[in-house]
Design an enzyme around this catalytic site. Structure first.
Site, PDB file in Angstrom:
ATOM      1  N   LYS A  34       0.822  -1.215   0.000  1.00 47.63           N
ATOM      2  CA  LYS A  34       0.000   0.000   0.000  1.00 47.63           C
ATOM      3  C   LYS A  34       0.848   1.253   0.000  1.00 47.63           C
ATOM      4  O   LYS A  34       0.464   2.262  -0.569  1.00 47.63           O
ATOM      5  CB  LYS A  34      -0.942   0.007   1.215  1.00 47.63           C
ATOM      6  CG  LYS A  34      -2.143  -0.908   1.040  1.00 47.63           C
ATOM      7  CD  LYS A  34      -3.206  -0.580   2.063  1.00 47.63           C
ATOM      8  CE  LYS A  34      -4.379  -1.520   1.952  1.00 47.63           C
ATOM      9  NZ  LYS A  34      -5.325  -1.368   3.053  1.00 47.63           N
ATOM     10  N   LYS A  85     -12.021  -5.097  -6.816  1.00 48.10           N
ATOM     11  CA  LYS A  85     -12.485  -3.749  -7.180  1.00 48.10           C
ATOM     12  C   LYS A  85     -11.347  -2.931  -7.796  1.00 48.10           C
ATOM     13  O   LYS A  85     -11.544  -2.186  -8.737  1.00 48.10           O
ATOM     14  CB  LYS A  85     -13.006  -3.053  -5.918  1.00 48.10           C
ATOM     15  CG  LYS A  85     -14.282  -2.312  -6.175  1.00 48.10           C
ATOM     16  CD  LYS A  85     -14.863  -1.845  -4.875  1.00 48.10           C
ATOM     17  CE  LYS A  85     -15.212  -0.394  -4.963  1.00 48.10           C
ATOM     18  NZ  LYS A  85     -14.360   0.611  -4.512  1.00 48.10           N
ATOM     19  N   LYS A 117      -7.784 -12.809  -9.669  1.00 49.46           N
ATOM     20  CA  LYS A 117      -8.911 -12.712  -8.740  1.00 49.46           C
ATOM     21  C   LYS A 117      -9.832 -11.513  -9.044  1.00 49.46           C
ATOM     22  O   LYS A 117      -9.356 -10.485  -9.510  1.00 49.46           O
ATOM     23  CB  LYS A 117      -8.290 -12.520  -7.345  1.00 49.46           C
ATOM     24  CG  LYS A 117      -9.060 -13.108  -6.210  1.00 49.46           C
ATOM     25  CD  LYS A 117      -8.208 -13.005  -4.947  1.00 49.46           C
ATOM     26  CE  LYS A 117      -9.033 -12.474  -3.811  1.00 49.46           C
ATOM     27  NZ  LYS A 117      -8.292 -12.122  -2.624  1.00 49.46           N
TER      28      LYS A 117
END
Ligand code: SF4
Length: 333
Positions: A113, A195, A192
């Site tokens: 992140k 979003k 996978k």
């Protein structure tokens, strides 16, 4: 009796990967242990990356609504918003003071992140808050995806360290990976459903939008013309059939695709029937909740009341264990 804790990101946009990969499992857990299944909409976690202030409250409400529509029954389980129980922050701070910095800097999710966002200190402390979320309720089991196992390991270390240094208050919770959970590939067939990859089928998306996205989704590239035989085993659409269609349809597609007996568009139309068969009842419940918002807010209020009670008890033990001056001792009755 077991206590299970799970965090829900504050977004109303749940997709079929979330539904089949997590929510269905949560519903099963709720059926088994009732209110001891604690589901928390983690709004304080959401602000560890830059967020729009005008959206946060709505997204928290929408997350509760979407998950209730998808099957979480607040009359059975406990559902609440993290910021409604401030003890999460208090315990998080206490754990922060006991956690070596190096343990946090090594977290894979932090490294990933921090490459995408400017690094706020909150992002580094994220797993400590997660440990506080779990341990505040003395949860012994945490249903997670593979990517969260490292964080649960840290939670176990936090509990171990606290117990050894102060008092044996916390259990060491186990990560529970639902092996039966479906791994749902994204519409683009490239990994996978997620979003962030923009390859999702939203559980609350309208039928027209779902069809527009499904219609152009890649299939077996060998099927250039309608008359080309295909291989369902390498086709994402067939994977979806396995998740949503009845056995008869599944067998028909498995046979007819291989001999070009069915075209990809018709195959996708068949899939829409099974898919909407699952999604329509969820969408109807969502529409009902949208027009009866007090059912969602009432659920959040009673969830927070129940959790506050447990959290206050835990914090009394924790404050005493670490040696704070108790406020209620200053003016004895
Ligand atoms: S017929 Fe169905 S399973 Fe076969 S390639 Fe086309 S979409 Fe995929």
């Amino acid at each position: 009796m077991k206590t299970v804790f799970s965090g829900i990101q504050p977004t109303g946009e749940i997709h079929i990967g979330n539904y089949l990969g997590a929510i269905r499992n949560w519903v099963r857990i709720g059926d088994q242990i009732g209110q001891n299944a604690i589901f928390c909409i983690v709004d304080y976690h959401a602000i560890t990356i830059p967020h729009a202030r005008e959206d946060l409250a709505r997204l928290t409400f929408d997350a509760a609504l979407a998950n209730m529509a998808a099957g979480l029954d607040p009359n059975k389980i406990t559902l609440f918003a993290q910021s409604h129980v401030p003890e999460h922050m208090e315990l998080s701070w206490i754990f922060t003071t006991q956690t070596p910095l190096g343990n946090l800097e090594g977290m894979t999710q932090f490294k990933d992140k921090s490459e995408q966002h400017s690094v706020l200190a909150g992002l580094l402390m994220y797993p400590v808050l997660q440990a506080a979320d779990i341990l505040l309720y003395k949860a012994d089991t945490v249903p997670v995806g593979e990517d969260q196992v490292q964080h649960i390991e840290l939670t176990r270390e936090v509990a171990r360290r606290f117990n050894a240094r102060f008092a044996p208050i916390f259990p060491e919770p186990k990560a529970s990976i639902d092996q039966s959970a479906a791994r749902v590939p994204g519409l683009d067939g490239a990994g996978k459903m997620s979003k962030s990859k923009n390859n999702t089928i939203g559980v609350l998306e309208d039928q027209k939008t779902i069809w527009e996205n499904l219609r152009v989704a890649p299939t077996d590239p060998a099927r250039v013309r309608r008359s080309d035989p295909g291989n369902p085993d390498i086709c994402t659409i067939f994977t979806y059939h396995k998740l949503f269609s009845d056995l008869e349809t599944l067998q028909m597609v498995n046979t007819e695709c291989r001999v070009a007996g069915i075209g990809c568009v018709d195959c996708k139309k068949k899939l829409m029937e099974g898919l909407m068969g699952t999604l329509e009842p969820i969408q109807e419940r969502a529409a009902h909740l949208r027009s009866h918002p007090s059912e969602v807010t009432d659920a959040l209020v009673s969830g927070a009341e129940r959790c506050s009670k447990i959290a206050k008890e835990t914090m009394l033990e924790v404050r005493e264990a670490i040696g704070l001056l108790p406020r209620n001792s200053l003016r004895p009755a």
